[in-house]
Design an enzyme around this catalytic site. Structure first.
Site, PDB file in Angstrom:
ATOM      1  CB  VAL A  93      28.733 -31.908 -18.761  1.00 48.33           C
ATOM      2  CG1 VAL A  93      28.703 -30.855 -17.660  1.00 48.33           C
ATOM      3  CG2 VAL A  93      27.744 -33.026 -18.434  1.00 48.33           C
TER       4      VAL A  93
ATOM      5  CE  LYS B 252      23.795 -35.090 -17.060  1.00 49.55           C
ATOM      6  NZ  LYS B 252      23.806 -35.904 -15.850  1.00 49.55           N
TER       7      LYS B 252
ATOM      8  CG  ASP C 103      25.374 -44.746 -12.241  1.00 51.03           C
ATOM      9  OD1 ASP C 103      26.137 -45.678 -11.903  1.00 51.03           O
ATOM     10  OD2 ASP C 103      25.556 -44.059 -13.257  1.00 51.03           O
TER      11      ASP C 103
END
Ligand code: ADP
Length: 454
Positions: free
Chosen positions: A34, A49, A140
């Site tokens: 990133v 990204k 996540d």
């Protein structure tokens, strides 16, 4: 942060450098690099990204496109994607994250004020609510993936593991790059199935409601007494795991080959271990949005104590920590749990008088403990949804959530401080090792092998 270097592959992308100046690399994740960049047309600072994994890129773009307009999800400005090239997502730039907020408060040795905790929680809940209303399971959630801007607005980020339940991502097509037509930045994945998605979404919530009602009714019948299972501490893995790396690699929590995501199931090896729901630790491949709710409970507990709730050093240790607090997982705690793929092959000694979550949340109010309990519970159907929690009385009682503008936003991002427990996050994507458990007896069985903890 790394100084600018022309060796980065992003510099070779003419279509990107024509529009953006690459300033510095600000982060590297499991699948991505990133960079902070400047849009040449208007000087807007953005995050670029570069994602090195096709599936991860696809999932992130797909989820972010659906979630555009949600105030607590990172904005995707545009993306670049050509055949044979890594995808590059242009995201809004967010300077810090919730892991840094927690780390900062811990270093200052004063807890976070309750009004601030409530505002952080409400923002996280709004973001998760947007995802779940769209049947997107993030998979996540953790403090490091909750990014924060200078203005105190928190946004869910890193959708590289996200899945859209009930939509194309739920069947084999998502795993098949060639089934999607895309040319450069005009990929329109996931569209064209809205109607079908809506029907499935309604059906999902109807079934969830039914389950909740059923569970509540069962709660009334406290006489049900189902004996606890094995009292030995036994775990079983597949033969291939042990052949590869008997003591360093993990138990087999990845979906078995014959029932992987390609076959329409989900993988159980998702998320960062400390925030991973028990159904995943027991190998489930047909879980739902509720895995995010468990993670949410772990994040809330961490905001309250400034320490991770279940900092497992290995998957078995992760389960063991959970069981030592909540008690043994059995049919009484979660009807149906004995059908989990690894339920019969991982068992723990009987935990007499488990202390419960209160013990992990000393000096916190009963309302706060109750809030965490609504999320950190074995039975996924009993976990409160983000919508339900947003209406929880906790957020309407004194001290009220502070305005976003009054939140304390750290000046930078949590560094690579080796002494900080946070640096472990980098390793938690990889799986367990068994060294913490001392000597173990490993025996080959017909289907795999078993590990006996003496
Ligand atoms: P991965 O999908 O590989 O885990 P992440 O999305 O977690 O990658 O990004 C890696 C790191 O890059 C993050 O920990 C964060 O430091 C930084 N980062 C990611 N997105 C942004 C953003 N929108 N703004 C600023 N920094 C970001």
């Amino acid at each position: 942060m790394d100084p600018p270097s022309k060796s980065w592959s992003i510099h070779t992308r003419s279509e990107i450098i024509a529009k953006y100046q690459i300033l510095e690399r600000v982060g590297a994740g499991a699948y991505a690099d990133v960079y902070r960049g400047r849009r040449l047309s208007d000087d807007l600072i953005v995050a670029l990204k570069e994602i090195h994994d096709y599936q991860s890129a696809f999932r992130e773009i797909d989820a972010l496109q659906i979630l555009q307009g949600s105030p607590n999800v990172v904005v995707l400005h545009e993306y670049f994607w050509r055949e044979d090239e890594d995808a590059v997502l242009v995201l809004e730039y967010l300077r810090t994250d919730l892991a840094t907020v927690i780390d900062d408060a811990k270093k200052k040795k004063n807890g976070l004020p309750v009004g601030e905790i409530k505002r952080w929680m409400m923002q996280i809940l709004c973001g998760v609510d947007s995802c779940h209303r769209n049947m997107i399971v993030h998979r996540d959630l953790k403090p490091g993936n909750l990014l924060i801007g200078d203005d105190g607005i928190l946004k869910l980020a890193d959708f590289g593991q996200a899945r859209i339940l009930g939509e194309p991502g739920f069947d084999t097509s998502e795993e098949n790059p060639q089934t999607y037509e895309h040319d450069g930045s005009s990929l329109q994945a996931g569209s064209g199935n809205q109607e079908q998605g809506t029907v499935l979404r309604e059906e999902y919530f109807r079934v969830l409601d039914e389950l909740k009602t059923k569970r509540s009714a069962e709660d009334i019948d406290k006489d049900t007494n189902i004996p606890d299972g094995n009292t030995s501490c036994l775990a079983t893995c597949t033969t291939s795991d042990i052949d590869d790396d008997p003591l360093k690699s993990s138990f087999s929590y990845e979906a078995r080959e014959d029932e992987g995501e390609e076959a329409g199931c989900l993988t159980s090896c998702v998320g960062t271990r400390w925030f991973r729901a028990p159904e995943l630790l027991y190998g489930s491949t047909n879980y739902g949005l509720e895995i995010d709710l468990w993670s949410l409970g772990c994040i809330f507990a961490e905001l309250l104590t400034l320490d991770p709730l279940f900092p497992g050093t290995a998957d078995i240790d992760q389960l063991s920590r959970i069981i030592n607090v909540l008690g043994n997982l059995d049919e009484k705690a979660w009807p149906g749990c004995s059908k989990l793929p690894d339920y019969g092959i991982i068992s723990f000694s009987k935990v007499e008088n488990p202390p419960g979550l209160e013990a992990c949340l000393p000096n916190r109010s009963p309302d706060e403990v109750a809030l965490v309990k609504k999320l950190v519970c074995y039975d996924p159907a009993k976990r409160a949804t983000a919508t339900e929690l947003l209406h929880d009385k906790y957020f309407n009682e004194e001290p009220l959530p502070v305005p976003v503008s009054e939140l304390h936003v750290p000046l930078n991002r949590k560094g690579e401080d080796e002494n900080s427990p946070w640096h472990d996050y980098n390793y938690m994507g990889s799986d367990s090792d068994l060294e913490d458990f001392g000597p173990v007896n490993i025996t080959k069985t017909g289907t795999g092998f078993s590990i006996q903890f003496p």
